[in-house]
Scaffold this motif. Structure first.
Motif, short mmCIF file in Angstrom:
data_model
loop_
_atom_site.label_atom_id
_atom_site.label_comp_id
_atom_site.label_asym_id
_atom_site.label_seq_id
_atom_site.Cartn_x
_atom_site.Cartn_y
_atom_site.Cartn_z
N LEU A 120 8.41 9.49 -22.36
CA LEU A 120 7.60 9.56 -23.31
C LEU A 120 6.55 8.39 -23.15
O LEU A 120 5.24 8.30 -23.63
CB LEU A 120 8.41 8.89 -24.49
N ALA A 121 6.94 7.42 -22.18
CA ALA A 121 6.01 6.13 -21.94
C ALA A 121 4.74 6.96 -20.99
O ALA A 121 3.78 6.74 -21.32
CB ALA A 121 6.74 5.01 -21.23
N LYS A 123 3.89 9.98 -20.79
CA LYS A 123 3.21 10.76 -21.91
C LYS A 123 1.99 10.05 -22.63
O LYS A 123 0.84 10.33 -22.82
CB LYS A 123 3.89 11.64 -22.99
N SER A 124 2.40 8.76 -23.12
CA SER A 124 1.53 8.05 -23.78
C SER A 124 0.70 7.51 -22.95
O SER A 124 -0.70 7.31 -23.22
CB SER A 124 2.29 6.97 -24.68
N ARG A 126 -0.80 8.87 -20.50
CA ARG A 126 -1.55 10.02 -19.93
C ARG A 126 -2.47 10.19 -21.02
O ARG A 126 -3.77 10.67 -20.90
CB ARG A 126 -0.75 11.16 -19.51
N SER A 127 -1.98 10.05 -22.36
CA SER A 127 -2.73 10.41 -23.62
C SER A 127 -3.72 9.35 -23.72
O SER A 127 -4.92 9.86 -24.06
CB SER A 127 -1.74 10.30 -24.61
N ASP A 128 -3.87 8.07 -23.44
CA ASP A 128 -4.75 7.16 -23.61
C ASP A 128 -5.87 7.60 -22.20
O ASP A 128 -7.02 7.27 -22.62
CB ASP A 128 -4.16 5.79 -23.12
#
Length: 141
Positions: A120-121, A123-124, A126-128
């Motif tokens: 999840l870290a 993913k976040s 990569r999202s940023d």
């Protein structure tokens, strides 16, 4: 008799050998000597193999499995009939040995809490990164 393991041997009535002329180059020898060997093993009727082993053997044999439940192995690599017989028998023995090994049952596991948090870290992060790729407007400058 064909010895597979210490416990399993295949009887002579289960194996049938037929000989034919080999294909390919070889001069006069290939035209007059029947060196190619076709080994036929009556797997479906064999009392030495369990039904589970027969099912795995059928999957391993593929196209070599006939509708009558026999395995047909053809060997024509060498110019010697005796060596081709040995090669065909070795191939059959290896195939039966492979079928004797039962595959391990897969045990489903759950991902650990740490691996879930790391995923999840990532993913976040990569999202940023992707959010920062947007079109730059004149108002922000």
């Amino acid at each position: 008799m064909l010895r597979i393991t210490d416990q399993i041997t295949l009887a002579d009535w289960e194996l049938t050998e037929s000989f034919s002329r080999s294909s390919g180059p070889g001069g006069q020898n290939v035209n007059k000597v029947e060196t190619a060997v076709e080994l036929r093993f009556e797997a479906e009727r064999s009392p030495h193999l369990s039904p589970a082993v027969k099912a795995r053997l059928k999957r391993l044999a593929g196209r070599r499995w006939t509708q009558e439940g026999a395995i047909v192995i053809r060997a024509e690599e060498t110019r010697s009939q005796q060596r081709n017989r040995e090669l065909a028998r070795e191939r059959l023995a290896e195939m039966v040995r492979a079928a004797l090994v039962a595959p391990k049952r897969r045990i489903a596991t759950k991902p650990t809490l740490g691996s879930q948090r790391r995923r999840l870290a990532a993913k976040s992060i990569r999202s940023d990164v992707k959010a920062g790729r947007g079109r730059v407007s004149d108002e922000e400058v």
